[in-house]
Scaffold this motif. Sequence first.
Motif, PDB file in Angstrom:
ATOM      1  N   LYS A  74       0.910  -0.829  -0.314  1.00 62.95           N
ATOM      2  CA  LYS A  74       0.565  -0.073  -0.099  1.00 62.95           C
ATOM      3  C   LYS A  74       1.021   1.166  -0.170  1.00 62.95           C
ATOM      4  N   LEU A  75       0.334   1.788  -1.297  1.00 61.51           N
ATOM      5  CA  LEU A  75       1.344   3.317  -0.611  1.00 61.51           C
ATOM      6  C   LEU A  75       1.259   4.402   0.350  1.00 61.51           C
ATOM      7  N   CYS A  76       1.805   4.592   0.949  1.00 65.10           N
ATOM      8  CA  CYS A  76       1.507   5.402   2.674  1.00 65.10           C
ATOM      9  C   CYS A  76       2.821   5.535   3.268  1.00 65.10           C
ATOM     10  N   GLY A  77       2.981   7.002   3.878  1.00 64.44           N
ATOM     11  CA  GLY A  77       3.938   6.832   4.916  1.00 64.44           C
ATOM     12  C   GLY A  77       4.402   5.392   6.121  1.00 64.44           C
ATOM     13  N   GLY A  78       3.565   5.136   6.012  1.00 65.29           N
ATOM     14  CA  GLY A  78       3.314   4.381   7.417  1.00 65.29           C
ATOM     15  C   GLY A  78       3.948   4.691   9.026  1.00 65.29           C
ATOM     16  N   LEU A  79       2.967   6.003   8.676  1.00 62.30           N
ATOM     17  CA  LEU A  79       3.740   6.852   9.877  1.00 62.30           C
ATOM     18  C   LEU A  79       1.910   6.411  10.954  1.00 62.30           C
ATOM     19  N   PHE A  80       2.759   6.199  11.977  1.00 64.47           N
ATOM     20  CA  PHE A  80       1.663   4.985  12.760  1.00 64.47           C
ATOM     21  C   PHE A  80       2.624   5.993  14.384  1.00 64.47           C
ATOM     22  N   THR A  81       1.302   6.121  15.162  1.00 63.78           N
ATOM     23  CA  THR A  81       1.646   7.822  16.381  1.00 63.78           C
ATOM     24  C   THR A  81       1.046   6.619  17.148  1.00 63.78           C
ATOM     25  N   GLU A  82       1.049   7.444  18.549  1.00 61.41           N
ATOM     26  CA  GLU A  82       0.815   6.940  20.110  1.00 61.41           C
ATOM     27  C   GLU A  82      -1.043   6.803  19.918  1.00 61.41           C
ATOM     28  N   ARG A  83      -1.510   7.931  19.639  1.00 68.31           N
ATOM     29  CA  ARG A  83      -2.402   8.034  19.216  1.00 68.31           C
ATOM     30  C   ARG A  83      -3.162   6.779  18.387  1.00 68.31           C
ATOM     31  N   SER A  84      -2.622   6.769  17.136  1.00 64.13           N
ATOM     32  CA  SER A  84      -2.764   5.402  16.120  1.00 64.13           C
ATOM     33  C   SER A  84      -2.601   3.902  17.138  1.00 64.13           C
ATOM     34  N   ARG A  85      -1.701   3.644  17.990  1.00 64.72           N
ATOM     35  CA  ARG A  85      -1.522   2.764  18.981  1.00 64.72           C
ATOM     36  C   ARG A  85      -2.828   2.679  19.723  1.00 64.72           C
ATOM     37  N   LYS A  86      -3.361   3.268  20.253  1.00 62.10           N
ATOM     38  CA  LYS A  86      -4.604   3.697  21.765  1.00 62.10           C
ATOM     39  C   LYS A  86      -5.538   3.401  20.713  1.00 62.10           C
TER      40      LYS A  86
END
Length: 385
Positions: A41-53
């Motif tokens: 999937k074309l995406c920077g792939g940034l996964f933040t702590e908000r995403s983690r929550k």
Amino acid sequence: MTQFDIIVIGAGPAGCAAATWAAKQGRSVALVDKASFPRSKLCGGLFTERSRKYYRDIFGQDVDLSRAVTRTELSLFHDGQLLAELKDVPPLHLTMRLDLDATMFAHALSAGVGDFSGCAISKLTDTTVFFRDGRHIFAPILIGADGVNSVVAKQLFGAAFDVATIGFGLEIEAPPESQNPIEHPLRIDFAAAEWGYGWSFPKTASTTVGVGGLRAANPDMKAHLQHYLNTLGLSEDTLTIKGHHLPFGDFRARPGRANVLLAGDAAGLVDPITGEGIAFALKSGQIAAQAACEALAADAPSTALKRYIFGLKELHKNLRIARILRRIIFAPLWQKALIGSFKRSGTVRTMYMRLLAGQVEYPEVALRVLGRIPHYLMNALRRTP
């Protein structure tokens, strides 16, 4: 014909979140995607702590970050010049969507979701999905989580997005700068594109490099990418360039119709300043599924959209404020004053750092920025010939 309570189209973060959340509430769910997993999937792939929550809340377990690169330092540039080096940044995880999406898809199947991956759609109605192989499935509620080029949005509105307001990005996967991913810098470049930015995100086996901004303001995005690659000392000759639309700031106030809902990128739910989409995709998928379950429990599928919009109230509020702030942050009139403030003020840098990490919401950011507008205006006027 096979009947379900809910059909979810698109098995990315929004779709897997929606399908899993609904299945956990005892609903029969079909999860449809034209691709088979794992898939890129074309995406920077940034996964933040908000995403983690959000991930923990939806899937009931922590995300596997064993193949991600985690950074607590961030370099910010403007027009090729170092702006700031931020230390002790809340953890930013750089993931490969190949791994992340496959894991979420597996979570959905484990929750009992029906697997319709690798199934190309030939036709849609508000309740029925017809496949090219002749099969079709039915459900009283349909959730479209099929990305910025959503076929569900096209079915509802005639077009997936407004070409006048959509963003566009170009991206490459460059060889890692060293064999040790710990040494790769995490970098964001303001003004690498008009009303946008560039990014260099280290991964375990490559570095994702791209530029993105409003499509209308960047008729030659490839030239911006070439300039950015030159800045980073990279040559495009041996790299594969891929492009994709970015729906940041162009969210749909009414993301659907009656019993048909749109979530994630299909609803334009992307942060218009940081470009983060995974967190909003996860949360909107969960909210869409909850609205669908409540509508089914009330034996009123046509009320799903009304319930969904109510659930999105806070998210939409944040995006509206962010869209206004983007006119200050990215507009050429304010650039020099804003950049000067960024260099001098530790408070401004900390606010951006917390914003990127998902630790602060836009109403608080707006109060800080609006309070500094007279300062920005005076500096801008001083620089006007």
